[in-house]
Design a protein around this motif. Structure first.
Motif, PDB file in Angstrom:
ATOM      1  N   MET A 141       0.970  -0.971   0.110  1.00 33.65           N
ATOM      2  CA  MET A 141      -0.028   0.064   0.193  1.00 33.65           C
ATOM      3  C   MET A 141       0.800   1.207   0.093  1.00 33.65           C
ATOM      4  O   MET A 141       0.524   2.317  -0.671  1.00 33.65           O
ATOM      5  N   LEU A 142       1.900   1.231   0.511  1.00 28.93           N
ATOM      6  CA  LEU A 142       2.924   2.330   0.707  1.00 28.93           C
ATOM      7  C   LEU A 142       3.544   2.555  -0.735  1.00 28.93           C
ATOM      8  O   LEU A 142       3.488   3.623  -1.188  1.00 28.93           O
ATOM      9  N   ALA A 143       3.879   1.491  -1.349  1.00 25.39           N
ATOM     10  CA  ALA A 143       4.492   1.597  -2.640  1.00 25.39           C
ATOM     11  C   ALA A 143       3.693   2.142  -3.677  1.00 25.39           C
ATOM     12  O   ALA A 143       3.854   2.867  -4.300  1.00 25.39           O
ATOM     13  N   ILE A 144       2.188   1.706  -3.495  1.00 19.21           N
ATOM     14  CA  ILE A 144       1.244   2.235  -4.530  1.00 19.21           C
ATOM     15  C   ILE A 144       0.787   3.940  -4.128  1.00 19.21           C
ATOM     16  O   ILE A 144       0.884   4.550  -5.270  1.00 19.21           O
ATOM     17  N   ALA A 145       0.866   4.189  -2.863  1.00 20.97           N
ATOM     18  CA  ALA A 145       0.721   5.571  -2.430  1.00 20.97           C
ATOM     19  C   ALA A 145       1.536   6.319  -3.056  1.00 20.97           C
ATOM     20  O   ALA A 145       1.654   7.525  -3.344  1.00 20.97           O
ATOM     21  N   ARG A 146       2.835   5.986  -2.793  1.00 16.79           N
ATOM     22  CA  ARG A 146       4.389   6.778  -3.355  1.00 16.79           C
ATOM     23  C   ARG A 146       4.459   6.813  -4.523  1.00 16.79           C
ATOM     24  O   ARG A 146       4.509   7.926  -5.104  1.00 16.79           O
ATOM     25  N   ALA A 147       3.814   5.836  -5.390  1.00 14.78           N
ATOM     26  CA  ALA A 147       3.701   6.030  -6.821  1.00 14.78           C
ATOM     27  C   ALA A 147       2.560   7.122  -7.135  1.00 14.78           C
ATOM     28  O   ALA A 147       2.736   7.893  -8.063  1.00 14.78           O
ATOM     29  N   MET A 148       1.448   7.210  -6.402  1.00 14.93           N
ATOM     30  CA  MET A 148       0.474   8.185  -6.694  1.00 14.93           C
ATOM     31  C   MET A 148       0.928   9.610  -6.467  1.00 14.93           C
ATOM     32  O   MET A 148       0.239  10.640  -6.732  1.00 14.93           O
ATOM     33  N   MET A 149       1.987   9.825  -5.637  1.00 12.02           N
ATOM     34  CA  MET A 149       2.510  11.293  -5.600  1.00 12.02           C
ATOM     35  C   MET A 149       2.966  11.861  -6.790  1.00 12.02           C
ATOM     36  O   MET A 149       2.693  13.211  -6.785  1.00 12.02           O
ATOM     37  N   THR A 150       3.198  11.194  -7.974  1.00 10.19           N
ATOM     38  CA  THR A 150       3.362  11.893  -9.196  1.00 10.19           C
ATOM     39  C   THR A 150       2.204  12.267  -9.910  1.00 10.19           C
ATOM     40  O   THR A 150       2.253  12.769 -11.007  1.00 10.19           O
ATOM     41  N   SER A 151       0.704  11.988  -9.275  1.00 14.28           N
ATOM     42  CA  SER A 151      -0.223  12.125 -10.042  1.00 14.28           C
ATOM     43  C   SER A 151      -0.293  11.230 -11.431  1.00 14.28           C
ATOM     44  O   SER A 151      -0.562  12.082 -12.556  1.00 14.28           O
ATOM     45  N   PRO A 152       0.106  10.059 -11.447  1.00  9.33           N
ATOM     46  CA  PRO A 152       0.090   9.466 -12.879  1.00  9.33           C
ATOM     47  C   PRO A 152      -1.279   9.443 -13.612  1.00  9.33           C
ATOM     48  O   PRO A 152      -2.323   9.382 -12.670  1.00  9.33           O
ATOM     49  N   LYS A 153      -1.213   9.449 -14.583  1.00 11.63           N
ATOM     50  CA  LYS A 153      -2.261   9.122 -15.778  1.00 11.63           C
ATOM     51  C   LYS A 153      -2.446   7.947 -15.561  1.00 11.63           C
ATOM     52  O   LYS A 153      -3.643   7.266 -15.959  1.00 11.63           O
ATOM     53  N   ILE A 154      -1.342   7.205 -15.872  1.00 11.72           N
ATOM     54  CA  ILE A 154      -1.617   5.532 -16.025  1.00 11.72           C
ATOM     55  C   ILE A 154      -0.490   5.115 -14.894  1.00 11.72           C
ATOM     56  O   ILE A 154       0.768   5.477 -14.882  1.00 11.72           O
ATOM     57  N   LEU A 155      -0.763   3.984 -14.301  1.00 16.33           N
ATOM     58  CA  LEU A 155      -0.248   3.476 -13.250  1.00 16.33           C
ATOM     59  C   LEU A 155       0.175   2.007 -13.468  1.00 16.33           C
ATOM     60  O   LEU A 155      -0.824   1.184 -13.931  1.00 16.33           O
ATOM     61  N   LEU A 156       1.211   1.483 -13.595  1.00 21.51           N
ATOM     62  CA  LEU A 156       1.872   0.336 -14.001  1.00 21.51           C
ATOM     63  C   LEU A 156       2.010  -0.338 -12.547  1.00 21.51           C
ATOM     64  O   LEU A 156       2.736   0.001 -11.878  1.00 21.51           O
ATOM     65  N   LEU A 157       1.630  -1.704 -12.433  1.00 22.13           N
ATOM     66  CA  LEU A 157       1.488  -2.376 -11.058  1.00 22.13           C
ATOM     67  C   LEU A 157       2.126  -3.771 -11.579  1.00 22.13           C
ATOM     68  O   LEU A 157       1.908  -4.404 -12.288  1.00 22.13           O
ATOM     69  N   ASP A 158       3.278  -4.211 -10.880  1.00 20.58           N
ATOM     70  CA  ASP A 158       3.902  -5.393 -11.262  1.00 20.58           C
ATOM     71  C   ASP A 158       3.882  -6.285  -9.876  1.00 20.58           C
ATOM     72  O   ASP A 158       4.417  -6.179  -8.831  1.00 20.58           O
ATOM     73  N   GLU A 159       2.925  -7.333 -10.155  1.00 21.50           N
ATOM     74  CA  GLU A 159       2.903  -8.382  -9.075  1.00 21.50           C
ATOM     75  C   GLU A 159       2.338  -7.916  -7.669  1.00 21.50           C
ATOM     76  O   GLU A 159       3.205  -8.225  -6.699  1.00 21.50           O
ATOM     77  N   PRO A 160       1.331  -7.211  -7.670  1.00 20.60           N
ATOM     78  CA  PRO A 160       1.049  -6.433  -6.273  1.00 20.60           C
ATOM     79  C   PRO A 160       0.627  -7.603  -5.273  1.00 20.60           C
ATOM     80  O   PRO A 160       0.692  -7.478  -3.969  1.00 20.60           O
ATOM     81  N   SER A 161       0.314  -8.832  -5.917  1.00 19.32           N
ATOM     82  CA  SER A 161      -0.267  -9.885  -4.880  1.00 19.32           C
ATOM     83  C   SER A 161       1.181 -10.677  -4.228  1.00 19.32           C
ATOM     84  O   SER A 161       0.848 -11.585  -3.357  1.00 19.32           O
ATOM     85  N   MET A 162       2.194 -10.528  -4.752  1.00 19.30           N
ATOM     86  CA  MET A 162       3.413 -11.331  -4.443  1.00 19.30           C
ATOM     87  C   MET A 162       3.616 -11.316  -3.072  1.00 19.30           C
ATOM     88  O   MET A 162       3.957 -10.335  -2.259  1.00 19.30           O
ATOM     89  N   GLY A 163       3.933 -12.577  -2.199  1.00 15.91           N
ATOM     90  CA  GLY A 163       4.106 -12.792  -1.107  1.00 15.91           C
ATOM     91  C   GLY A 163       3.261 -12.532   0.026  1.00 15.91           C
ATOM     92  O   GLY A 163       3.436 -12.381   1.276  1.00 15.91           O
TER      93      GLY A 163
END
Length: 232
Positions: A141-163
């Motif tokens: 969740m922190l990694a996703i929120a950190r990515a949203m700091m750039t206000s992306p138009k498109i968000l790429l997510l790599d294996e969010p369920s891993m582990g």
């Protein structure tokens, strides 16, 4: 919004991606499913220009990004949440968020951190805690929120369920779905085919570096290939 045409990516002599084409329209949620080693992470790294495809083309919002550098793509509205989360374990949760807004002024970063953490109450509760002490789901969740700091138009997510445990996988996907409902375009790759398909509006099946299928959520759920390989 994002168009990938016939890209082939190599690691030395190994052909990791072979003539891959896909597209993601604005406000879509698109998933790519596949087993470990299918080329899913390589696909996202190729799109983000962390790896340079040997051939093919990629465009973002109608503009070629074949010669773009990764940091330029972030400023153009595309951000990647990498596999394994990759938070800074010895920095606080809040400092991790602020680092995601490194291009903003101090006041803008503080304001944006408050904004992106709103859907993640646990991050606010533990803002002063070292990120490495968070659970795996909380780090995701922190990694996703950190990515949203750039206000992306498109968000790429790599294996969010891993582990993650099944309960945490559900919680993380719930948060990703909220972001999509708020207007963020999402391209997601995951081994967890069931969750990825339920999340997407359309999806692709990647096998050994090649596209083996594609379709809407309903078509993927009804696919014999998907059932026999991933849902059986």
């Amino acid at each position: 919004m994002l168009e990938v045409k016939n890209i082939s990516t190599f690691y030395g002599q190994i052909n990791a991606l072979d003539e891959i084409s896909l597209h993601v329209d604005e406000r879509e949620a698109v998933s790519v499913i596949g087993a470990n080693g299918a080329g899913k992470s390589t696909l996202l790294k190729s799109i983000m220009r962390e790896i340079r495809p040997k051939s093919g083309s990629i465009s973002l919002s109608g503009q070629s990004i074949n010669k773009a550098k990764t940091f330029q793509l972030v400023s153009q509205g595309m951000t990647l949440v990498p596999e394994g989360r990759q938070v800074f374990p010895y920095l606080s949760v809040w400092d991790n968020l602020l680092l995601g807004g490194y291009t903003l002024s101090n006041s803008q970063r503080m304001q944006k951190a408050e904004e992106v953490s709103e859907p993640f109450p646990i991050l606010r509760e533990r803002r002063d805690q070292m990120a490495g002490l968070l659970s795996g789901g909380e780090q995701q969740m922190l990694a996703i929120a950190r990515a949203m700091m750039t206000s992306p138009k498109i968000l790429l997510l790599d294996e969010p369920s891993m582990g993650l445990s099944p309960k945490l996988v559900y919680e993380v996907y719930e948060k990703i779905s909220e972001l999509h409902q708020q207007g963020t375009t999402i391209l997601l790759v995951d081994q967890n085919a069931e969750m990825a398909i339920d999340f997407c509006t359309r999806g692709y099946v990647l096998m050994a570096g090649r596209l083996a299928g594609e379709g809407t959520k309903a078509e993927l759920k009804g696919s014999e290939l998907v059932h026999s390989s991933y849902l059986g």
